[in-house]
Design an enzyme around this catalytic site. Sequence first.
Site, PDB file in Angstrom:
ATOM      1  N   HIS A  94     -15.689 -18.813  26.514  1.00 41.83           N
ATOM      2  CA  HIS A  94     -15.009 -17.537  26.262  1.00 41.83           C
ATOM      3  C   HIS A  94     -15.833 -16.359  26.759  1.00 41.83           C
ATOM      4  O   HIS A  94     -15.289 -15.320  27.114  1.00 41.83           O
ATOM      5  CB  HIS A  94     -14.733 -17.354  24.769  1.00 41.83           C
ATOM      6  CG  HIS A  94     -13.949 -18.466  24.176  1.00 41.83           C
ATOM      7  ND1 HIS A  94     -12.606 -18.609  24.388  1.00 41.83           N
ATOM      8  CD2 HIS A  94     -14.331 -19.524  23.408  1.00 41.83           C
ATOM      9  CE1 HIS A  94     -12.182 -19.699  23.767  1.00 41.83           C
ATOM     10  NE2 HIS A  94     -13.200 -20.264  23.161  1.00 41.83           N
ATOM     11  N   HIS A 120     -23.406 -10.412  24.285  1.00 41.26           N
ATOM     12  CA  HIS A 120     -22.457 -11.091  25.176  1.00 41.26           C
ATOM     13  C   HIS A 120     -21.735 -10.050  26.021  1.00 41.26           C
ATOM     14  O   HIS A 120     -21.912  -8.845  25.810  1.00 41.26           O
ATOM     15  CB  HIS A 120     -21.468 -11.933  24.362  1.00 41.26           C
ATOM     16  CG  HIS A 120     -20.624 -11.104  23.458  1.00 41.26           C
ATOM     17  ND1 HIS A 120     -20.934 -10.885  22.138  1.00 41.26           N
ATOM     18  CD2 HIS A 120     -19.502 -10.376  23.690  1.00 41.26           C
ATOM     19  CE1 HIS A 120     -20.038 -10.086  21.599  1.00 41.26           C
ATOM     20  NE2 HIS A 120     -19.147  -9.752  22.515  1.00 41.26           N
ATOM     21  N   HIS A 122     -18.086  -8.778  28.398  1.00 42.27           N
ATOM     22  CA  HIS A 122     -16.651  -8.845  28.701  1.00 42.27           C
ATOM     23  C   HIS A 122     -16.500  -8.340  30.127  1.00 42.27           C
ATOM     24  O   HIS A 122     -17.140  -7.357  30.504  1.00 42.27           O
ATOM     25  CB  HIS A 122     -15.855  -7.963  27.739  1.00 42.27           C
ATOM     26  CG  HIS A 122     -16.006  -8.378  26.306  1.00 42.27           C
ATOM     27  ND1 HIS A 122     -15.187  -9.301  25.695  1.00 42.27           N
ATOM     28  CD2 HIS A 122     -16.922  -8.013  25.367  1.00 42.27           C
ATOM     29  CE1 HIS A 122     -15.576  -9.475  24.440  1.00 42.27           C
ATOM     30  NE2 HIS A 122     -16.639  -8.713  24.208  1.00 42.27           N
ATOM     31  N   GLU A 132     -13.787  -3.684  27.488  1.00 45.43           N
ATOM     32  CA  GLU A 132     -12.807  -3.724  26.395  1.00 45.43           C
ATOM     33  C   GLU A 132     -12.426  -2.316  25.984  1.00 45.43           C
ATOM     34  O   GLU A 132     -11.251  -1.973  25.899  1.00 45.43           O
ATOM     35  CB  GLU A 132     -13.390  -4.483  25.200  1.00 45.43           C
ATOM     36  CG  GLU A 132     -13.632  -5.941  25.506  1.00 45.43           C
ATOM     37  CD  GLU A 132     -13.510  -6.811  24.281  1.00 45.43           C
ATOM     38  OE1 GLU A 132     -14.325  -6.638  23.354  1.00 45.43           O
ATOM     39  OE2 GLU A 132     -12.593  -7.661  24.256  1.00 45.43           O
ATOM     40  N   HIS A 145     -22.045  -6.169  24.661  1.00 40.95           N
ATOM     41  CA  HIS A 145     -22.029  -5.994  23.205  1.00 40.95           C
ATOM     42  C   HIS A 145     -23.263  -6.649  22.604  1.00 40.95           C
ATOM     43  O   HIS A 145     -23.456  -7.861  22.778  1.00 40.95           O
ATOM     44  CB  HIS A 145     -20.778  -6.643  22.595  1.00 40.95           C
ATOM     45  CG  HIS A 145     -19.514  -5.918  22.925  1.00 40.95           C
ATOM     46  ND1 HIS A 145     -18.272  -6.502  22.848  1.00 40.95           N
ATOM     47  CD2 HIS A 145     -19.318  -4.628  23.314  1.00 40.95           C
ATOM     48  CE1 HIS A 145     -17.354  -5.602  23.185  1.00 40.95           C
ATOM     49  NE2 HIS A 145     -17.952  -4.460  23.475  1.00 40.95           N
ATOM     50  N   THR A 226     -13.453  -8.203  18.325  1.00 41.25           N
ATOM     51  CA  THR A 226     -12.346  -8.136  19.286  1.00 41.25           C
ATOM     52  C   THR A 226     -11.752  -9.512  19.577  1.00 41.25           C
ATOM     53  O   THR A 226     -10.880  -9.645  20.423  1.00 41.25           O
ATOM     54  CB  THR A 226     -12.791  -7.483  20.616  1.00 41.25           C
ATOM     55  OG1 THR A 226     -13.724  -8.345  21.274  1.00 41.25           O
ATOM     56  CG2 THR A 226     -13.427  -6.121  20.373  1.00 41.25           C
TER      57      THR A 226
HETATM   58 ZN   LIG Z   1     -17.566  -8.475  22.462  1.00 43.23          ZN
END
Ligand SMILES: [Zn+2]
Length: 297
Positions: A94, A120, A122, A132, A145, A226
């Site tokens: 993910h 991590h 995105h 995000e 993040h 999220t």
């Molecule tokens: Zn995140």
Amino acid sequence: MYCYCVFLLYLLLVLFYVYYNALLSGSEKWPWKGTIQIKLDAWLSAFEHCNGKSQSPINIDTHKVFSEPRLPPIKLEGYDLTGSHALTLINDGHTLQLSLPSSMRVMSGFDHVYVAAQLHFHWGTKEVPGSEHTIDHVHFPAEIHVVHYNSKYANLSEAASKADGLAVLGGFIGIGLHDNDNYEKILSALTDISIEESDTEIPGFNVRHLLPDSLDRFYRYNGSLTTPPCFQTVSWTLFNDSIRVSRRQLAALEDTLKTEHNKLLSKNFRAPQLLHGRKVLASFHTESTTRSMYSPY
Ligand SMILES: [Zn+2]
Ligand SMILES: *[C@@H]1O[C@H](CO)[C@@H](O)[C@H](O)[C@H]1NC(C)=O
Ligand SMILES: *[C@@H]1O[C@H](CO)[C@@H](O)[C@H](O)[C@H]1NC(C)=O
Ligand SMILES: *[C@@H]1O[C@H](CO)[C@@H](O)[C@H](O)[C@H]1NC(C)=O
């Protein structure tokens, strides 16, 4: 009516998911009914939180934020790891995640000390920028993040469901002319973990350098995880100063990791959620002069 339809659709999806998983695990000796019930409960409770009124990410409308120069500055401790401190880098299917030691902390900026757990990313694709949060409805190419939990709880999983459980530091990642040597410490290891559910060890480094140069200017709001279970327990800090990596480095993030069925892991971002009257504070003065006009209060 709309909600009801969405709920029914969701229920169908859940039932399909449960059925599909039951098929997949048919050869294993799981206590079938128990597993299905637990999965159903988990999905229904995920549904409950993910439709709450304090969800993340959000769009940050720079003309509607409230200047709050008295917000205490962010002070980090223990971020300057050395090479002897190995860190685990994971492709969990993910996201790309780096596990962080509990010696890394946010010492001020909040009512409690918050302990780092992981960071991590995105991202999107070459065509679709994948941050995000958005600034005035514009996405950045990627977002980092750094997840911390309140030191009054034993660990991340215990803290995650508590109202004052989590503090996430977020940074926007844009494209610059030069390679970012600090990001390269992570990105150069991506080919080792291209397969889903793989991990590798990388030497420790100063994690502070993954964040923007200035931590003084930031936005603050109350939001959520999220991803499911979407607990509304996150105090978000999003830095106004962005981070730059080269086009080549961004492409490495966008094009290397695989998710299930060997598909490309990309576009792992959630769309901005409604504010529902929440305030977004800014630690700095903004040019907005029309506060009363825009204020929902
Ligand atoms: Zn995140
Ligand atoms: C987190 O802490 C709780 C309470 O001390 C404990 O029961 C649980 O096993 C811990 N979980 C992890 C993943 O360490
Ligand atoms: C977040 O929620 C806490 C607890 O309700 C509140 O004290 C704080 O002012 C909120 N922060 C923001 C930025 O709205
Ligand atoms: C930083 O703040 C300025 C002034 O409000 C704004 O124009 C800019 O879009 C912000 N950038 C980010 C990444 O927040």
